[in-house]
Design a protein around this motif. Sequence first.
Motif, PDB file in Angstrom:
ATOM      1  N   LEU A 119       0.828  -1.204   0.000  1.00  0.00           N
ATOM      2  CA  LEU A 119       0.000   0.000   0.000  1.00  0.00           C
ATOM      3  C   LEU A 119       0.866   1.259   0.000  1.00  0.00           C
ATOM      4  CD1 LEU A 119      -2.698  -1.114   2.606  1.00  0.00           C
ATOM      5  CD2 LEU A 119      -3.104  -0.676   0.188  1.00  0.00           C
ATOM      6  N   VAL A 120       1.968   1.201   0.732  1.00  0.00           N
ATOM      7  CA  VAL A 120       2.905   2.325   0.718  1.00  0.00           C
ATOM      8  C   VAL A 120       3.481   2.508  -0.679  1.00  0.00           C
ATOM      9  CG1 VAL A 120       5.113   3.161   1.595  1.00  0.00           C
ATOM     10  CG2 VAL A 120       3.481   2.110   3.164  1.00  0.00           C
ATOM     11  N   ASN A 121       3.875   1.392  -1.300  1.00  0.00           N
ATOM     12  CA  ASN A 121       4.454   1.464  -2.642  1.00  0.00           C
ATOM     13  C   ASN A 121       3.462   1.981  -3.673  1.00  0.00           C
ATOM     14  OD1 ASN A 121       6.864   0.435  -1.647  1.00  0.00           O
ATOM     15  ND2 ASN A 121       6.350  -1.687  -2.169  1.00  0.00           N
ATOM     16  N   LYS A 122       2.172   1.763  -3.426  1.00  0.00           N
ATOM     17  CA  LYS A 122       1.148   2.263  -4.338  1.00  0.00           C
ATOM     18  C   LYS A 122       0.793   3.726  -4.071  1.00  0.00           C
ATOM     19  CE  LYS A 122      -1.110  -2.247  -5.057  1.00  0.00           C
ATOM     20  NZ  LYS A 122      -1.041  -2.304  -6.538  1.00  0.00           N
ATOM     21  N   GLY A 123       1.440   4.320  -3.057  1.00  0.00           N
ATOM     22  CA  GLY A 123       1.210   5.730  -2.764  1.00  0.00           C
ATOM     23  C   GLY A 123      -0.098   6.022  -2.068  1.00  0.00           C
ATOM     24  N   PRO A 142      -6.993  -2.981   8.516  1.00  0.00           N
ATOM     25  CA  PRO A 142      -6.703  -2.380   9.825  1.00  0.00           C
ATOM     26  C   PRO A 142      -6.480  -0.881   9.711  1.00  0.00           C
ATOM     27  CG  PRO A 142      -5.568  -4.468   9.642  1.00  0.00           C
ATOM     28  CD  PRO A 142      -6.184  -4.208   8.292  1.00  0.00           C
ATOM     29  N   SER A 143      -7.041  -0.126  10.643  1.00  0.00           N
ATOM     30  CA  SER A 143      -7.246   1.313  10.485  1.00  0.00           C
ATOM     31  C   SER A 143      -5.989   2.157  10.541  1.00  0.00           C
ATOM     32  CB  SER A 143      -8.208   1.812  11.568  1.00  0.00           C
ATOM     33  OG  SER A 143      -7.609   1.723  12.848  1.00  0.00           O
ATOM     34  N   PHE A 144      -4.831   1.565  10.817  1.00  0.00           N
ATOM     35  CA  PHE A 144      -3.616   2.373  10.846  1.00  0.00           C
ATOM     36  C   PHE A 144      -3.328   3.013   9.495  1.00  0.00           C
ATOM     37  CE2 PHE A 144      -2.821  -0.807  14.247  1.00  0.00           C
ATOM     38  CZ  PHE A 144      -2.797   0.079  15.315  1.00  0.00           C
ATOM     39  N   ILE A 145      -3.937   2.489   8.420  1.00  0.00           N
ATOM     40  CA  ILE A 145      -3.747   3.105   7.109  1.00  0.00           C
ATOM     41  C   ILE A 145      -4.349   4.504   7.054  1.00  0.00           C
ATOM     42  CG2 ILE A 145      -3.706   0.888   5.904  1.00  0.00           C
ATOM     43  CD1 ILE A 145      -6.572   1.475   4.968  1.00  0.00           C
ATOM     44  N   ARG A 146      -5.192   4.856   8.015  1.00  0.00           N
ATOM     45  CA  ARG A 146      -5.805   6.185   8.027  1.00  0.00           C
ATOM     46  C   ARG A 146      -4.964   7.186   8.806  1.00  0.00           C
ATOM     47  NH1 ARG A 146     -12.126   4.230   8.962  1.00  0.00           N
ATOM     48  NH2 ARG A 146     -11.812   2.178   8.049  1.00  0.00           N
ATOM     49  N   SER A 147      -3.771   6.803   9.193  1.00  0.00           N
ATOM     50  CA  SER A 147      -2.902   7.678   9.975  1.00  0.00           C
ATOM     51  C   SER A 147      -2.459   8.886   9.153  1.00  0.00           C
ATOM     52  CB  SER A 147      -1.659   6.910  10.438  1.00  0.00           C
ATOM     53  OG  SER A 147      -2.018   5.791  11.212  1.00  0.00           O
ATOM     54  N   GLU A 149       0.481  12.072   8.632  1.00  0.00           N
ATOM     55  CA  GLU A 149       1.935  12.003   8.500  1.00  0.00           C
ATOM     56  C   GLU A 149       2.635  11.937   9.850  1.00  0.00           C
ATOM     57  OE1 GLU A 149       3.160  15.190   6.027  1.00  0.00           O
ATOM     58  OE2 GLU A 149       2.233  14.386   4.220  1.00  0.00           O
ATOM     59  N   ASP A 150       2.011  12.523  10.881  1.00  0.00           N
ATOM     60  CA  ASP A 150       2.617  12.493  12.215  1.00  0.00           C
ATOM     61  C   ASP A 150       2.516  11.112  12.855  1.00  0.00           C
ATOM     62  OD1 ASP A 150       3.265  15.172  12.071  1.00  0.00           O
ATOM     63  OD2 ASP A 150       1.365  15.827  12.965  1.00  0.00           O
ATOM     64  N   GLU A 151       1.674  10.249  12.308  1.00  0.00           N
ATOM     65  CA  GLU A 151       1.470   8.927  12.894  1.00  0.00           C
ATOM     66  C   GLU A 151       1.999   7.819  11.986  1.00  0.00           C
ATOM     67  OE1 GLU A 151      -2.771   9.179  13.432  1.00  0.00           O
ATOM     68  OE2 GLU A 151      -2.534   9.563  15.576  1.00  0.00           O
ATOM     69  N   MET A 152       2.875   8.162  11.077  1.00  0.00           N
ATOM     70  CA  MET A 152       3.435   7.151  10.193  1.00  0.00           C
ATOM     71  C   MET A 152       4.212   6.089  10.973  1.00  0.00           C
ATOM     72  SD  MET A 152       2.594   7.404   7.033  1.00  0.00           S
ATOM     73  CE  MET A 152       3.873   6.539   6.125  1.00  0.00           C
ATOM     74  N   MET A 153       4.588   6.419  12.212  1.00  0.00           N
ATOM     75  CA  MET A 153       5.282   5.439  13.034  1.00  0.00           C
ATOM     76  C   MET A 153       4.477   4.157  13.162  1.00  0.00           C
ATOM     77  SD  MET A 153       6.026   5.366  17.099  1.00  0.00           S
ATOM     78  CE  MET A 153       4.430   4.593  17.339  1.00  0.00           C
ATOM     79  N   PHE A 154       3.144   4.283  13.308  1.00  0.00           N
ATOM     80  CA  PHE A 154       2.317   3.103  13.493  1.00  0.00           C
ATOM     81  C   PHE A 154       2.269   2.256  12.228  1.00  0.00           C
ATOM     82  CE2 PHE A 154       0.695   6.111  16.659  1.00  0.00           C
ATOM     83  CZ  PHE A 154       0.790   5.337  17.803  1.00  0.00           C
ATOM     84  N   ILE A 155       2.275   2.901  11.083  1.00  0.00           N
ATOM     85  CA  ILE A 155       2.304   2.175   9.820  1.00  0.00           C
ATOM     86  C   ILE A 155       3.637   1.433   9.674  1.00  0.00           C
ATOM     87  CG2 ILE A 155       2.306   2.412   7.311  1.00  0.00           C
ATOM     88  CD1 ILE A 155       0.493   4.916   7.769  1.00  0.00           C
ATOM     89  N   ASN A 156       4.722   2.164   9.871  1.00  0.00           N
ATOM     90  CA  ASN A 156       6.054   1.550   9.741  1.00  0.00           C
ATOM     91  C   ASN A 156       6.252   0.443  10.767  1.00  0.00           C
ATOM     92  OD1 ASN A 156       6.770   3.284   7.629  1.00  0.00           O
ATOM     93  ND2 ASN A 156       7.456   4.867   9.049  1.00  0.00           N
ATOM     94  N   TYR A 157       5.714   0.655  11.968  1.00  0.00           N
ATOM     95  CA  TYR A 157       5.837  -0.343  13.021  1.00  0.00           C
ATOM     96  C   TYR A 157       5.193  -1.651  12.597  1.00  0.00           C
ATOM     97  CZ  TYR A 157       6.229  -1.887  17.888  1.00  0.00           C
ATOM     98  OH  TYR A 157       6.571  -2.554  19.032  1.00  0.00           O
ATOM     99  N   ASN A 158       4.007  -1.568  11.987  1.00  0.00           N
ATOM    100  CA  ASN A 158       3.318  -2.782  11.548  1.00  0.00           C
ATOM    101  C   ASN A 158       3.991  -3.409  10.330  1.00  0.00           C
ATOM    102  OD1 ASN A 158       0.673  -3.397  13.112  1.00  0.00           O
ATOM    103  ND2 ASN A 158       0.694  -1.167  12.937  1.00  0.00           N
ATOM    104  N   ILE A 159       4.617  -2.607   9.499  1.00  0.00           N
ATOM    105  CA  ILE A 159       5.372  -3.161   8.373  1.00  0.00           C
ATOM    106  C   ILE A 159       6.555  -3.987   8.891  1.00  0.00           C
ATOM    107  CG2 ILE A 159       6.896  -2.553   6.448  1.00  0.00           C
ATOM    108  CD1 ILE A 159       5.009  -0.209   5.860  1.00  0.00           C
ATOM    109  N   VAL A 160       7.287  -3.443   9.866  1.00  0.00           N
ATOM    110  CA  VAL A 160       8.423  -4.173  10.441  1.00  0.00           C
ATOM    111  C   VAL A 160       7.939  -5.436  11.157  1.00  0.00           C
ATOM    112  CG1 VAL A 160      10.281  -4.065  12.149  1.00  0.00           C
ATOM    113  CG2 VAL A 160       9.846  -2.109  10.662  1.00  0.00           C
ATOM    114  N   SER A 161       6.811  -5.331  11.865  1.00  0.00           N
ATOM    115  CA  SER A 161       6.250  -6.494  12.549  1.00  0.00           C
ATOM    116  C   SER A 161       5.943  -7.615  11.561  1.00  0.00           C
ATOM    117  CB  SER A 161       4.975  -6.084  13.294  1.00  0.00           C
ATOM    118  OG  SER A 161       4.313  -7.201  13.828  1.00  0.00           O
ATOM    119  N   ALA A 162       5.350  -7.253  10.427  1.00  0.00           N
ATOM    120  CA  ALA A 162       5.057  -8.256   9.401  1.00  0.00           C
ATOM    121  C   ALA A 162       6.340  -8.871   8.853  1.00  0.00           C
ATOM    122  CB  ALA A 162       4.241  -7.620   8.274  1.00  0.00           C
TER     123      ALA A 162
END
Length: 483
Positions: free
Chosen positions: A161-165, A199-204, A206-219
Amino acid sequence: MEPKQHHVVCFPAPAQGHINPMTNLAKLLHSKGFLITFVHTEFNFDQQAISRGQDSPFIHGINGFYFETIPDGLPKDNKRGAKEHPDLCRAMASGEEPKNALRSLLRKLLASSDKPPITSVILDAQLNFAFEVVKEFDIRVFPFHTASACAVLGYLHYNELVNKGLFPLSGKNVNNGILDTPVDWIPGLFKGAKLKHLPSFIRSDEDEMMFINYNIVSAENAVDSRTLILNTFDDLEYNALQQIKSKIPNLVTIGPLPLLCDQQPQIQQFRSNLFTEDSNCLNWLDQRSPKSVIYVNYGSLATLTYDQLTEFAWGLANSNQYFLWIIREDLVNGETRVLSKEFMDEIKERGMIARWCRQETVVKHPSIAVFLTHCGWNSTLESVGEGIPVICWPFFADQSTNCAYAFEEWGIGMEIGDEDGDVKRTRVEIVVREMMEGEIGEKIRVRALELKNMARIATRFGGSSCNSFEELVKWLTLGVSCD
């Protein structure tokens, strides 16, 4: 010579919804002869002492089941309630204090002459910092994701999803309807799934990109481990599980964990609530007729505005049904007032208000007919295991995914919120009445009982979850995955 006892360290993320399933898994392993070291944050361990009492096994431990603590990185005066949960996530994700404390704890356990060496560590899949630390010790890690398989499938595709912008999905993007974009390129999701169902973290923002990146690393950690433990069962989430297996070949599906625990008569019965339970709930339920009560609980982290609480309250009152409503002390964000005297007078013959309860026991109670829930995975799966239909009002994380599956795929519930996720008293009244008295509600109840039977079969001897747990026992005994 006595056989070697295997030592497993279990470390959940420091939230009630993560602690409960990890506790159940640890108790199951203990019943199989494993020595367990269960790691809490210092704050949560102190909360356990308050809620369970100083004489609780959760304070002193029992033979072969021990507790250790590490700091979470927050100052002592932080309340660590729902409002402060993002602070806790940041402190655990990037702080050096938790990392150094875990490193010291593992060194201590490995050097202990009183306990056997650590053979495996079961980590909450979202504790990325702990993965880094455990790797330093060359100990086999078994990730345990406490979300649903369908939500995990979403997390596994966050990077795409990140790669798709498509991040961040906030502000203008959301208002332009991008959340209704189909995600048919993610195989394994239900037909018609859209971005809003992930999962709703995709609605974060720019200040909450940590949660998106955190879940990417977790995966990525789970993929690298090639093994993942999930609290689900094969027949419930078959399509999602098959797709996850294409990325993580060794899946351990051991749910519903409460039912699996019921199959082990020797299992320890201590509990893991961070909040003090109100025993009056069960006394009140004992006085109600079978299948006559709506159980309402939004979990341990969701918060409401006072207006939302009021709309919900009067919707319940106007439905003219019996209900048990759990209202945490911090449920209403920023408000000291909660429910009006007028409302309490209106429902005094039909409603029971409590601050917390032992949910696994409440859901099993014969008077419970429907669960009005935030659709956290523990709550959803406990409902499935007991054949209880759900009324869904999701807030964040995997709850929107679980809600969509309950309604669209499994046919065991109805959604209560509007397009903006808000709720009105008229809608509450209509949905509650339909679930309790209507034709749609009757069909949903039949389907819920079908899933209950499937869950019971999965957790009995010879069932898929029981077999998967025995496979996990074998892997933990070896300290390696079954590649």
